[in-house]
Enzyme design. Structure first.
Site, PDB file in Angstrom:
ATOM      1  N   ASN A 176       0.841  -1.193   0.000  1.00  0.00           N
ATOM      2  CA  ASN A 176       0.000   0.000   0.000  1.00  0.00           C
ATOM      3  C   ASN A 176       0.880   1.249   0.000  1.00  0.00           C
ATOM      4  O   ASN A 176       0.578   2.247  -0.631  1.00  0.00           O
ATOM      5  CB  ASN A 176      -0.902   0.010   1.231  1.00  0.00           C
ATOM      6  CG  ASN A 176      -1.634   1.328   1.381  1.00  0.00           C
ATOM      7  OD1 ASN A 176      -2.487   1.664   0.573  1.00  0.00           O
ATOM      8  ND2 ASN A 176      -1.263   2.108   2.388  1.00  0.00           N
TER       9      ASN A 176
ATOM     10  N   GLU B 150      -5.092  -8.919   4.880  1.00  0.00           N
ATOM     11  CA  GLU B 150      -5.567  -8.226   6.068  1.00  0.00           C
ATOM     12  C   GLU B 150      -6.596  -7.170   5.686  1.00  0.00           C
ATOM     13  O   GLU B 150      -6.243  -6.082   5.238  1.00  0.00           O
ATOM     14  CB  GLU B 150      -4.390  -7.535   6.788  1.00  0.00           C
ATOM     15  CG  GLU B 150      -4.818  -6.781   8.023  1.00  0.00           C
ATOM     16  CD  GLU B 150      -3.871  -5.651   8.436  1.00  0.00           C
ATOM     17  OE1 GLU B 150      -3.907  -5.261   9.609  1.00  0.00           O
ATOM     18  OE2 GLU B 150      -3.105  -5.136   7.580  1.00  0.00           O
TER      19      GLU B 150
ATOM     20  N   ASP C 104      -0.610  -6.817   3.418  1.00  0.00           N
ATOM     21  CA  ASP C 104      -0.841  -5.833   4.473  1.00  0.00           C
ATOM     22  C   ASP C 104      -1.858  -4.771   4.030  1.00  0.00           C
ATOM     23  O   ASP C 104      -1.823  -4.314   2.879  1.00  0.00           O
ATOM     24  CB  ASP C 104       0.514  -5.160   4.789  1.00  0.00           C
ATOM     25  CG  ASP C 104       0.424  -4.149   5.922  1.00  0.00           C
ATOM     26  OD1 ASP C 104      -0.066  -4.523   6.999  1.00  0.00           O
ATOM     27  OD2 ASP C 104       0.856  -2.989   5.714  1.00  0.00           O
TER      28      ASP C 104
ATOM     29  N   ASP D 296       1.847   6.571   0.308  1.00  0.00           N
ATOM     30  CA  ASP D 296       1.053   5.582  -0.428  1.00  0.00           C
ATOM     31  C   ASP D 296       1.537   5.480  -1.869  1.00  0.00           C
ATOM     32  O   ASP D 296       1.757   6.500  -2.534  1.00  0.00           O
ATOM     33  CB  ASP D 296      -0.429   5.995  -0.439  1.00  0.00           C
ATOM     34  CG  ASP D 296      -1.129   5.638   0.869  1.00  0.00           C
ATOM     35  OD1 ASP D 296      -0.550   5.905   1.934  1.00  0.00           O
ATOM     36  OD2 ASP D 296      -2.245   5.088   0.811  1.00  0.00           O
TER      37      ASP D 296
END
Ligand SMILES: [Ca+2]
Length: 501
Positions: free
Chosen positions: A123, A242, A206, A175
Site C-alpha cells: 500500500n 488483512e 498488508d 502511499d
C-alpha cells in the site's frame, strides 16, 4: 464414445487445475500458520536481535507444535523496527541476515513440511525509499507518478516541496499510486522475485482496505490483479489478506480471488471466542453454534477462513481470557483449533505471553528460557515483565498451556475434515454445549464442544444423528476424561469430543 468422453473430462479437469485461484481452493486441507516477528523471536548471533537463522533454529519447535506454515512479519530493508515501511523490495534487512539465510530457512522449512510466507506491504513504501526520494527531489522524476500528489493540503496528505503526497498511515509511509502502470509492473516483478527466485510460498498482504482508501470495488479489483499475477507465477502459492473489518465487509473482500482473509470478528476481546467464553454467558454452547453458523453462511464458500485470536496489532489473548483462569485461556485455543480454515497463532501465544496497549508491548521477545535471555525489546516497549512460564518450563508439564496447544493441534490434524469440511450446527437442548457436524466428501465427524465451566451430560443421538464412537477428546484439565457409554456422553468443563459413525 466412452473413451472420448473420458478424455474430454480429463482435458476439462486439467484446464480447471491450471486456472488460477478459485477452483483448486477448497478441497485441499488448509495449512495452519505461526506468525513470527523475527526481531523478537530468536537471536542466532548474539547481537540481541532476532534473525532469520534464529527462526531456522526453531523450525523443529514450530513443527512439533503442529504448524505447517510460518508467516514472517516484514523482513525487507526498512528504517523502522517493525519494517512495515520498506526501502528495498528485493532484499533482506541486514539486521535479520541475508537472502541466503532466507533461502536456507525456506529449504529447512520445506524439509519439515512447513511453508513460508512473507509479509508484503505494498500500500505504501518508506519515505526513505529511493523512489520517493527521487519523486520529492524532482517533479519531473520518472517516479513522481508512483505516488499520489495534491496541490493543496488535505486529510491523509503531507507536505513535500510545496506539494502534498498521500500517506494515510504516517508521513513516513507514502502511499504508492496503484493506478500507475509502472507501479503495477514493479509489484509484478517483486512477486516474481520472491516466488520464483527466492522460493517463498506466498504472501500476507498488508492493509488491503487502504489500497484505495474506502473504495471496496477498486480494492477488490487490485486484489484480483495481484492474485492472478501471483498464481500465474506459482499456481500453488498462498495469499492471505488483512482486511481489518466486520464480517460482512470481509465477506465482500473474500469474493476476490485472494485465497484467504483473516477472520477478524473471531479475534480480540470483543470477538466471537471471547464472547463465547465470557463468565456471564450461560449459553456458551449455543453462542458458539450461532457464531459458527454465521461464519458458514456469510463467508463465500470458495474462501479459506483464517481465524485467530491475536496478532502483532492486537492485545494478546490472555488479556481477555484473564490470567486467573488458565482453563479459559486453554479453551480459547480449543475453540480456535476446531474451526474450519487455516488458523493463525502469534508467537508466544502458546505460552500465554501478555501484551497490550502500545504496539511495541505486543511484540516483545519470545520467552524461550529466562527473561534475562530474551531479545532486546522493540523501541518504546514499556511492559517488560513476563507473567507466564517459559517454553523450557512448560515443555514437560502436561498441565501447561503449551502442552494443551500441542494436544489441540494433534486433535485438529488427526481429522483433516475439521480444517476443510463444511459445518452444520445441530440443535441441542443443553445450551452450554454445541454440536457441529463437520463433513466433506469422504469424512464426517461430530464435534461436541463444551465451552462452559460446568460438566455436562448429554445423549448425542437426540440430535437426530447417530455417531457411535468417541474417536478423540481434549480437556483443559490433563487428568480429566470424556466418557461415552450406552449412548450418554459425559464431558468435564471446557472440553471437546470428536465422534465418528
Ligand atoms: Ca541477531
Amino acid at each position: 464414445m466412452k473413451k472420448r468422453l473420458l478424455s474430454l473430462l480429463l482435458i476439462l479437469g486439467l484446464l480447471l487445475c491450471t486456472l488460477p485461484g478459485a477452483f483448486a481452493r477448497k478441497e485441499e486441507v488448509p495449512r495452519d500458520w505461526y506468525e513470527i516477528f523475527v526481531r523478537s523471536f530468536c537471536d542466532s548471533d548474539g547481537d540481541g536481535l532476532g534473525d532469520l537463522n534464529g527462526v531456522t533454529q526453531k523450525l523443529d519447535y514450530v513443527r512439533d507444535l503442529g504448524f505447517t506454515g510460518i508467516w514472517l512479519m516484514p523482513i525487507m530493508p526498512s528504517p523502522s523496527y517493525h519494517k512495515y515501511d520498506v526501502t528495498d523490495y528485493y532484499g533482506v534487512d541486514p539486521e535479520y541476515g541475508t537472502l541466503d539465510d532466507l533461502r536456507g530457512l525456506i529449504s529447512q522449512a520445506h524439509a519439515r513440511g512447513i511453508s513460508v510466507i512473507l509479509d508484503l506491504p505494498v500500500n505504501h513504501c518508506s519515505s526513505e525509499h529511493p523512489w520517493f526520494l527521487s519523486a520529492c527531489e524532482d517533479p519531473d522524476s520518472e517516479y513522481r507518478d508512483w505516488f499520489v500528489w495534491s496541490e493543496s493540503a488535505q486529510s491523509g496528505y503531507h507536505e513535500a516541496g510545496g506539494a502534498w503526497y498521500e500517506g494515510r498511515f504516517t508521513y513516513g509511509m507514502p502511499d504508492l499510486n496503484l493506478d500507475e502502470p509502472a507501479v503495477r509492473n514493479e509489484i509484478a516483478s517483486i512477486l516474481a522475485f520472491w516466488l520464483n527466485e527466492v522460493g517463498v510460498d506466498g504472501f500476507r498482504l498488508d492493509a488491503v482496505t487502504s489500497f484505495y482508501t474506502g473504495d471496496l470495488r477498486r480494492n477488490v479489483e487490485f486484489l484480483d490483479w495481484l492474485s492472478d499475477e501471483a498464481h500465474r507465477l506459482r499456481p500453488d502459492c498462498f495469499l492471505v489478506a488483512e482486511a481489518w473489518e466486520g464480517l460482512s465487509e470481509i465477506a465482500a473482500y473474500a469474493e476476490s480471488r485472494v485465497d484467504s482473509f483473516f477472520t477478524f470478528p473471531v479475534s480480540q476481546a470483543e470477538g466471537y471466542i471471547a464472547k463465547t467464553l465470557a463468565r456471564a454467558n450461560k449459553h456458551s454452547g449455543r453462542s458458539w453454534g450461532e457464531y459458527t453458523a454465521l461464519l458458514e453462511e456469510t463467508l463465500p464458500a470458495a474462501t479459506i477462513p483464517a481465524p485467530f485470536t491475536e496478532n502483532h496489532d492486537t492485545g494478546r489473548t490472555v488479556g481477555f481470557t484473564g490470567r486467573s483462569d488458565p482453563d479459559k485461556t486453554k479453551m480459547a485455543f480449543g475453540l480456535l483449533a476446531t474451526m474450519r480454515g487455516g488458523i493463525f497463532v502469534y508467537y508466544g501465544q502458546e505460552i500465554g505471553m501478555a501484551g497490550s496497549g502500545e504496539d511495541p508491548n505486543k511484540r516483545v521477545g519470545m520467552l524461550w528460557t529466562d527473561a534475562s535471555e530474551v531479545t532486546l525489546p522493540p523501541p518504546g516497549a514499556t511492559n517488560l515483565e513476563y507473567s507466564c512460564a517459559s517454553v523450557r518450563d512448560q515443555e514437560d508439564d502436561p498441565a501447561s498451556l503449551l502442552s494443551y496447544y500441542r494436544q489441540a493441534m494433534t486433535l485438529r490434524h488427526s481429522f483433516p475434515v475439521i480444517s476443510s469440511g463444511e459445518s452444520r450446527v445441530l440443535s441441542c437442548a443443553d445450551e452450554r454445549v454445541c454440536l457441529i457436524l463437520r463433513s466433506c466428501e469422504d469424512e464426517e465427524v461430530l464435534l461436541i464442544i463444551n465451552p462452559s465451566a460446568s460438566p455436562v451430560r448429554l445423549v448425542p443421538a437426540d440430535s437426530g444423528e447417530r455417531f457411535t464412537t468417541l474417536a478423540a477428546f481434549l480437556c483443559t484439565d490433563p487428568d480429566a476424561s470424556v466418557f461415552y457409554r450406552q449412548g450418554t456422553l459425559r464431558m468435564p468443563p471446557r472440553s471437546i469430543a470428536v465422534l465418528t459413525r
